[in-house]
Design a protein around this motif. Structure first.
Motif, PDB file in Angstrom:
ATOM      1  N   SER A   1      -4.387   5.045   1.382  1.00  0.00           N
ATOM      2  CA  SER A   1      -3.277   4.575   0.564  1.00  0.00           C
ATOM      3  C   SER A   1      -3.826   3.791  -0.620  1.00  0.00           C
ATOM      4  O   SER A   1      -4.980   3.341  -0.607  1.00  0.00           O
ATOM      5  CB  SER A   1      -2.323   3.696   1.389  1.00  0.00           C
ATOM      6  N   GLU A   2      -2.995   3.626  -1.639  1.00  0.00           N
ATOM      7  CA  GLU A   2      -3.376   2.889  -2.843  1.00  0.00           C
ATOM      8  C   GLU A   2      -2.640   1.551  -2.872  1.00  0.00           C
ATOM      9  O   GLU A   2      -1.434   1.493  -2.656  1.00  0.00           O
ATOM     10  CB  GLU A   2      -3.042   3.689  -4.102  1.00  0.00           C
ATOM     11  N   ARG A   3      -3.356   0.501  -3.139  1.00  0.00           N
ATOM     12  CA  ARG A   3      -2.767  -0.837  -3.198  1.00  0.00           C
ATOM     13  C   ARG A   3      -2.219  -1.093  -4.598  1.00  0.00           C
ATOM     14  O   ARG A   3      -2.923  -0.884  -5.593  1.00  0.00           O
ATOM     15  CB  ARG A   3      -3.812  -1.897  -2.837  1.00  0.00           C
TER      16      ARG A   3
ATOM     17  N   GLU B   1      -0.841   8.157   0.155  1.00  0.00           N
ATOM     18  CA  GLU B   1      -1.468   9.059  -0.832  1.00  0.00           C
ATOM     19  C   GLU B   1      -0.480  10.045  -1.430  1.00  0.00           C
ATOM     20  O   GLU B   1      -0.531  10.338  -2.625  1.00  0.00           O
ATOM     21  CB  GLU B   1      -2.617   9.804  -0.155  1.00  0.00           C
TER      22      GLU B   1
ATOM     23  N   SER C   1       0.852  -1.197   0.000  1.00  0.00           N
ATOM     24  CA  SER C   1       0.000   0.000   0.000  1.00  0.00           C
ATOM     25  C   SER C   1       0.880   1.237   0.000  1.00  0.00           C
ATOM     26  O   SER C   1       1.768   1.382   0.845  1.00  0.00           O
ATOM     27  CB  SER C   1      -0.921  -0.001   1.224  1.00  0.00           C
TER      28      SER C   1
ATOM     29  N   ALA D   1      -7.669   3.516  -6.626  1.00  0.00           N
ATOM     30  CA  ALA D   1      -8.491   4.162  -5.592  1.00  0.00           C
ATOM     31  C   ALA D   1      -7.744   4.054  -4.264  1.00  0.00           C
ATOM     32  O   ALA D   1      -6.877   3.202  -4.086  1.00  0.00           O
ATOM     33  CB  ALA D   1      -9.866   3.514  -5.494  1.00  0.00           C
ATOM     34  N   LEU D   2      -8.102   4.924  -3.347  1.00  0.00           N
ATOM     35  CA  LEU D   2      -7.478   4.932  -2.037  1.00  0.00           C
ATOM     36  C   LEU D   2      -8.305   4.140  -1.038  1.00  0.00           C
ATOM     37  O   LEU D   2      -9.540   4.155  -1.094  1.00  0.00           O
ATOM     38  CB  LEU D   2      -7.308   6.369  -1.530  1.00  0.00           C
ATOM     39  N   ASP D   3      -7.614   3.461  -0.159  1.00  0.00           N
ATOM     40  CA  ASP D   3      -8.274   2.791   0.942  1.00  0.00           C
ATOM     41  C   ASP D   3      -8.759   3.844   1.942  1.00  0.00           C
ATOM     42  O   ASP D   3      -7.980   4.687   2.392  1.00  0.00           O
ATOM     43  CB  ASP D   3      -7.298   1.831   1.617  1.00  0.00           C
TER      44      ASP D   3
ATOM     45  N   THR E   1       1.395   8.490  -4.472  1.00  0.00           N
ATOM     46  CA  THR E   1       0.695   7.768  -5.528  1.00  0.00           C
ATOM     47  C   THR E   1       0.930   8.356  -6.920  1.00  0.00           C
ATOM     48  O   THR E   1       0.843   7.641  -7.915  1.00  0.00           O
ATOM     49  CB  THR E   1      -0.819   7.754  -5.241  1.00  0.00           C
TER      50      THR E   1
ATOM     51  N   LEU F   1      -2.513  -1.496 -10.444  1.00  0.00           N
ATOM     52  CA  LEU F   1      -2.765  -0.435  -9.464  1.00  0.00           C
ATOM     53  C   LEU F   1      -4.266  -0.386  -9.211  1.00  0.00           C
ATOM     54  O   LEU F   1      -5.063  -0.469 -10.152  1.00  0.00           O
ATOM     55  CB  LEU F   1      -2.266   0.919  -9.970  1.00  0.00           C
ATOM     56  N   SER F   2      -4.648  -0.268  -7.961  1.00  0.00           N
ATOM     57  CA  SER F   2      -6.074  -0.314  -7.634  1.00  0.00           C
ATOM     58  C   SER F   2      -6.830   0.877  -8.201  1.00  0.00           C
ATOM     59  O   SER F   2      -8.009   0.790  -8.505  1.00  0.00           O
ATOM     60  CB  SER F   2      -6.265  -0.377  -6.116  1.00  0.00           C
TER      61      SER F   2
END
Length: 250
Positions: A154-156, A113, A110, A147-149, A116, A144-145
Motif C-alpha cells: 500500500s502507499e502511505r 495498491e 495507507s 512507493a508501496l510498503d 493508488t 504521497l510517499s
C-alpha cells in the motif's frame, strides 16, 4: 623683626616656586605612574573576571532550560521535578517529555495498491472520529510517499488537518471517506453480474464470455475493465453452468 620677615618671605617664595614646579610636565615620578597604571590594569582584570563569572552563571542557567522550536502542550512527562537525569538515572532510556503542537495535526492512511492511481495531491477527503460521531472533518492530500510498503502493498498518504479549536486529539483513529474519481471511461455493473471463477473474473455477454478486471466497488456495484462497449447486453446473474452457444431466455 627684619629677620623674621625675611624668613617668612623666603618660605612663602619657596612654596610658590614648588607649586609652579608641580604644575609642569614630568614632575610626577615614574614610579607613581607605574603604580597607577598597575592599579588600573588590576581593576580592569577584576572587572573582566566579574563579567566572565556573570556569563558563566548565565550559561549554566541556560543549560538548565529546555527551549522548543515551537509552542505546544507537554502531553507526557517521564521525569519529575528534582529527579536525576543521566546515564544511570531514571528516564535515561526515555525522552524527558513529549511536546505536541495540537493546532496542526497530520492524518496518515495507507491506500491499497489497486486504488493508488486514483489519488493525487490536493484531493479532498472527509473523516470522522468516534468521540465526535456527528461531526465531519475535511482535509486535503498534501504528501504521497510515491512507493508501496513491501509488507502491506500500500502507499502511505498524509493530510494536514487544522485544529485551532483542539477538538481533535493526537493518536485518534479516524474513519476516512476517500473519493476515487475515475481517470478513464469504465463500466459499473451489479456485483451479481460478475462471475468469479478459478480462471478469473468474467461477465457473460449475450454473444459470448468476456474476461474483465475488477476495479472499485461498493456494497452492490463494482467497476470493471475489459473489452466491452456501450450498449452490450450482460447476463444479470451468470453461473458457471452457462456456456457458449447456450440459449438465454429473457
Amino acid at each position: 623683626m627684619p629677620r623674621i620677615s625675611l624668613l617668612y618671605f623666603t618660605i612663602l617664595l619657596f612654596f610658590i616656586s614648588s607649586f609652579k614646579l608641580n604644575t609642569q610636565a614630568g614632575t610626577i615620578s615614574t614610579n607613581d605612574l607605574d603604580q597607577a597604571m598597575a592599579k588600573k590594569n588590576s581593576d580592569l582584570a577584576q572587572f573582566q573576571a566579574a563579567k566572565a563569572s556573570y556569563k558563566e552563571v548565565g550559561s549554566i542557567q541556560n543549560y538548565l532550560e529546555i527551549r522548543a522550536p515551537f509552542n505546544g502542550i507537554i502531553s507526557s512527562r517521564n521525569v519529575n521535578l528534582g529527579a536525576y537525569v543521566g546515564p544511570s538515572g531514571k528516564g535515561s532510556e526515555l525522552p524527558l517529555f513529549t511536546l505536541q503542537d495540537q493546532k496542526n495535526l497530520r492524518l496518515a492512511v495507507s491506500i491499497p495498491e489497486v486504488y493508488t492511481g486514483y489519488l493525487k495531491q490536493g484531493d479532498e477527503v472527509t473523516f470522522t472520529v468516534k468521540s465526535l460521531p456527528s461531526q465531519t472533518f475535511k482535509a486535503k492530500v498534501k504528501r504521497l510517499s510515491g512507493a508501496l510498503d513491501l509488507r502491506l502493498r500500500s502507499e502511505r498518504i498524509e493530510m494536514d488537518v487544522p485544529n485551532a479549536a483542539k477538538r481533535l486529539l493526537p493518536e485518534m483513529v479516524a474513519e476516512i471517506n476517500i473519493p476515487l474519481p475515475a481517470n478513464a471511461n469504465t463500466f459499473i455493473i451489479a456485483k451479481k453480474a460478475l462471475l468469479d471463477t478459478s480462471e478469473g473474473l468474467y461477465v457473460l455477454k449475450i454473444e459470448k464470455n468476456k474476461a474483465v478486471k475488477k476495479g472499485r466497488e461498493t456494497d452492490e456495484k463494482v467497476e470493471i475493465f475489459g473489452n466491452l462497449n456501450e450498449g452490450d447486453k450482460l447476463i444479470a446473474e451468470p453461473t458457471e453452468e452457462m456456456h457458449e452457444g447456450m440459449v438465454i431466455k429473457p
